[in-house]
Design an enzyme around this catalytic site. Structure first.
Site, PDB file in Angstrom:
ATOM      1  N   ARG A  23      -8.132  -9.157 -25.547  1.00 22.13           N
ATOM      2  CA  ARG A  23      -9.116  -7.888 -25.090  1.00 22.13           C
ATOM      3  C   ARG A  23      -8.425  -6.887 -24.117  1.00 22.13           C
ATOM      4  NH1 ARG A  23     -11.802  -9.366 -20.137  1.00 22.13           N
ATOM      5  NH2 ARG A  23     -11.148 -11.313 -19.386  1.00 22.13           N
TER       6      ARG A  23
ATOM      7  N   ARG B 226      -5.664  -8.751 -21.376  1.00 28.90           N
ATOM      8  CA  ARG B 226      -5.496 -10.085 -21.619  1.00 28.90           C
ATOM      9  C   ARG B 226      -5.244 -10.503 -22.929  1.00 28.90           C
ATOM     10  NH1 ARG B 226      -7.751 -12.009 -16.760  1.00 28.90           N
ATOM     11  NH2 ARG B 226      -7.289 -10.336 -15.146  1.00 28.90           N
TER      12      ARG B 226
ATOM     13  N   CYS C 277       0.830  -1.294  -0.009  1.00 22.43           N
ATOM     14  CA  CYS C 277      -0.019  -0.054   0.154  1.00 22.43           C
ATOM     15  C   CYS C 277       0.712   1.020  -0.150  1.00 22.43           C
ATOM     16  CB  CYS C 277      -0.848  -0.006   1.118  1.00 22.43           C
ATOM     17  SG  CYS C 277      -1.984   1.332   1.353  1.00 22.43           S
TER      18      CYS C 277
ATOM     19  N   PHE D  62      -7.934  -5.150 -17.623  1.00 23.94           N
ATOM     20  CA  PHE D  62      -8.017  -6.309 -17.900  1.00 23.94           C
ATOM     21  C   PHE D  62      -7.452  -6.660 -19.461  1.00 23.94           C
ATOM     22  CE2 PHE D  62     -11.699  -6.601 -14.826  1.00 23.94           C
ATOM     23  CZ  PHE D  62     -11.370  -7.790 -14.097  1.00 23.94           C
TER      24      PHE D  62
END
Length: 372
Positions: free
Chosen positions: A365, A362, A219, A360
């Site tokens: 996509r 990947r 963090c 995302f």
């Protein structure tokens, strides 16, 4: 002129080799070389810990597994047991000292620490340009004497705050014993000190914002006190959203970056425990790895500042959390792309300040969340 202390590298075997090929800037360890030349596991096992760079070390592990992928519910089959060496990422404590002020402690991979420090200071709002950093020095603390030199002053300061009026031989003895014990416990850690000299204007900013920060690997906000520090107004860094939309990176472009990252992320291939921040500039891939995703981005931003580069897109091998979005906005990065999802807060802040956000990424996509 910038100087760098070589104490952080104790022998030629401890020096990370920086690979600068036609398409990447990354870090290649001796373990990577061993892996690439497909040395046998016996040879890898015989390598001593001192022969590895600080980025990874070999530890003996015991793997338990079933030969069959499908076992019955009672697990009546006895698991196979295999003793084997494993390369694990080094997670070092990096103390940031600015003009003599102990400002922060970051948990990071001990490589490209100049870039990490510059990017961190920029993300903190302490510097605005690379030239505000006048000098720097990196030192590794590797024995009791170096621990004493670095920690004794701050330890005495802490002790004086606790008991500034009472001077007692018994108290002094107890404090001395506690100090010696604290030095012994430090031997479990890899510790580096990055001492920075900033110009007078920056020094005034530090005095106005002085605080102690203990940064955890997972963090980037841990230790920050005050909502205004954790959630700053970034209006002065707002980008032209129309220009961001006009330069939306194509799926093919992003997949090509990902392909190169997958190929060149050596430390992750070796350990499975580090993130990367990467960008393309003049058709070359620049890759920065670290155990903390926010540290990896700080290294990229530090490189960008030191080399006066403008980037079009930054790819992160992680989820896109709010601190990554904040750092990208400060660094005027037009597009931030992750291999995992962004958080809702990250999308809202990106939309507010004109940062293009996608996730995302990947095999075939990508999903765009802002700047569309």
């Amino acid at each position: 002129m910038m100087t760098k202390n070589n104490d952080a590298q104790t022998s030629p075997d401890d020096i990370p080799a920086t690979v600068e090929s036609s398409n990447t800037v990354s870090c290649l360890t001796m373990s990577d070389l061993s892996k690439k030349t497909q040395l046998s596991s016996n040879i890898m096992e015989s390598l001593s810990l001192s022969s590895l760079t600080p980025l990874a070390r070999t530890h003996l592990t015991q793997k338990h597994y079933y030969l069959s992928a499908k076992c019955n519910d009672n697990y009546v089959n006895q698991p196979e047991i295999e003793n084997q060496p494993a390369s694990l990422a080094v997670e070092a404590a990096v103390a940031i000292v600015i003009n003599g002020i102990h400002y922060a402690v970051l948990m990071a991979s001990p490589h490209q620490l100049e870039y990490l420090a510059v990017g961190f200071l920029f993300s903190e709002g302490l510097i605005q340009h690379s030239h505000e950093l006048i000098d720097w020095e990196v030192t590794q603390l590797k024995d009791i004497a170096s621990y004493q030199k670095f920690t004794q002053y701050s330890f005495r300061q802490d002790s004086s705050r606790q008991d500034s009026h009472v001077k007692n031989p018994t108290n002094e003895s107890v404090e001395s014993e506690a100090f010696e014990q604290s030095l012994i416990s430090l031997q479990d850690y890899d510790i580096y000190v990055v001492e920075l000299v900033l110009n007078q204007r920056c020094h005034q900013r530090i005095q106005a914002q002085k605080r102690q920060l203990a940064g955890r690997t997972g963090c980037g906000m841990c230790g920050i006190t005050g909502l205004t520090q954790a959630l700053p107004d970034l209006s002065s860094y707002r980008q032209d959203i129309q220009q961001v939309k006009a330069n939306i990176p194509s799926l093919g472009y992003l997949l090509e970056i990902r392909r190169q990252v997958d190929t060149m992320q050596h430390t992750h291939q070796l350990t499975g425990a580090v993130h990367a921040a990467a960008t393309m500039h003049n058709q070359q891939l620049y890759l920065f790895e670290d155990v903390g995703r926010h540290n990896a981005l700080d290294k990229l931003i530090g490189w960008q500042l030191r080399n006066k580069m403008e980037v079009e897109c930054v790819l992160m091998t992680s989820r896109l959390s709010i601190e990554l979005v904040q750092k990208s906005i400060r660094g005027r990065v037009p597009w931030l792309v992750g291999m995992s999802a962004p958080t809702s807060t990250a999308v809202r802040v990106a939309e507010r300040y004109g940062l293009g956000l996608a996730g995302f990424l990947r095999d075939n996509r990508v999903t765009y969340y802002s700047g569309i």
